[in-house]
Design a protein around this motif. Sequence first.
Motif, PDB file in Angstrom:
ATOM      1  N   GLU A   6     -56.279 -18.557  27.327  1.00  0.00           N
ATOM      2  CA  GLU A   6     -57.476 -19.394  27.202  1.00  0.00           C
ATOM      3  C   GLU A   6     -57.140 -20.857  27.486  1.00  0.00           C
ATOM      4  O   GLU A   6     -57.904 -21.558  28.150  1.00  0.00           O
ATOM      5  N   HIS A   7     -56.003 -21.304  26.977  1.00  0.00           N
ATOM      6  CA  HIS A   7     -55.582 -22.695  27.168  1.00  0.00           C
ATOM      7  C   HIS A   7     -55.311 -22.964  28.651  1.00  0.00           C
ATOM      8  O   HIS A   7     -55.722 -23.998  29.196  1.00  0.00           O
ATOM      9  N   ILE A   8     -54.646 -22.027  29.322  1.00  0.00           N
ATOM     10  CA  ILE A   8     -54.364 -22.174  30.749  1.00  0.00           C
ATOM     11  C   ILE A   8     -55.665 -22.252  31.542  1.00  0.00           C
ATOM     12  O   ILE A   8     -55.825 -23.112  32.414  1.00  0.00           O
ATOM     13  N   GLU A   9     -56.596 -21.369  31.227  1.00  0.00           N
ATOM     14  CA  GLU A   9     -57.879 -21.369  31.938  1.00  0.00           C
ATOM     15  C   GLU A   9     -58.643 -22.671  31.689  1.00  0.00           C
ATOM     16  O   GLU A   9     -59.225 -23.247  32.610  1.00  0.00           O
ATOM     17  N   LYS A  10     -58.636 -23.165  30.451  1.00  0.00           N
ATOM     18  CA  LYS A  10     -59.307 -24.423  30.107  1.00  0.00           C
ATOM     19  C   LYS A  10     -58.703 -25.582  30.902  1.00  0.00           C
ATOM     20  O   LYS A  10     -59.426 -26.418  31.445  1.00  0.00           O
ATOM     21  N   ASP A  11     -57.373 -25.624  30.978  1.00  0.00           N
ATOM     22  CA  ASP A  11     -56.711 -26.688  31.734  1.00  0.00           C
ATOM     23  C   ASP A  11     -57.084 -26.636  33.211  1.00  0.00           C
ATOM     24  O   ASP A  11     -57.315 -27.670  33.837  1.00  0.00           O
ATOM     25  N   GLY A  36     -46.117 -26.597  32.050  1.00  0.00           N
ATOM     26  CA  GLY A  36     -45.362 -26.249  30.847  1.00  0.00           C
ATOM     27  C   GLY A  36     -45.871 -24.973  30.202  1.00  0.00           C
ATOM     28  O   GLY A  36     -45.078 -24.115  29.782  1.00  0.00           O
ATOM     29  N   LEU A  37     -47.189 -24.816  30.122  1.00  0.00           N
ATOM     30  CA  LEU A  37     -47.763 -23.608  29.535  1.00  0.00           C
ATOM     31  C   LEU A  37     -47.420 -22.371  30.356  1.00  0.00           C
ATOM     32  O   LEU A  37     -47.096 -21.313  29.797  1.00  0.00           O
ATOM     33  N   GLU A  38     -47.483 -22.494  31.673  1.00  0.00           N
ATOM     34  CA  GLU A  38     -47.167 -21.353  32.529  1.00  0.00           C
ATOM     35  C   GLU A  38     -45.691 -20.966  32.415  1.00  0.00           C
ATOM     36  O   GLU A  38     -45.353 -19.783  32.381  1.00  0.00           O
ATOM     37  N   VAL A  56     -43.688 -25.956  23.426  1.00  0.00           N
ATOM     38  CA  VAL A  56     -43.517 -25.968  24.878  1.00  0.00           C
ATOM     39  C   VAL A  56     -42.352 -26.881  25.249  1.00  0.00           C
ATOM     40  O   VAL A  56     -41.484 -26.509  26.034  1.00  0.00           O
ATOM     41  N   PHE A  57     -42.309 -28.077  24.666  1.00  0.00           N
ATOM     42  CA  PHE A  57     -41.235 -29.024  24.951  1.00  0.00           C
ATOM     43  C   PHE A  57     -39.875 -28.424  24.622  1.00  0.00           C
ATOM     44  O   PHE A  57     -38.944 -28.496  25.426  1.00  0.00           O
TER      45      PHE A  57
END
Length: 72
Positions: A6-11, A36-38, A56-57
Amino acid sequence: MKSIDEHIEKDRLEIEAARAEGNDGKVRHLEEELKGLEEYKQHHPEDSHDPTPLEVFCDLNPEAPECKVYDD
């Protein structure tokens, strides 16, 4: 967000909107976050939760002082 997908799609949607507005700074920020998310998703395919920016970091920079864990 409930999941990393969901976060990837939102970005991705926000990147398109920022490009349409001509907001290059926001596009760069979101593209970096998306990258970073991917990468996090590739490293943790079994994990679907939405990671925090620190997660992520640390996944991308495990040697960073902020990511060290000490067992006393």
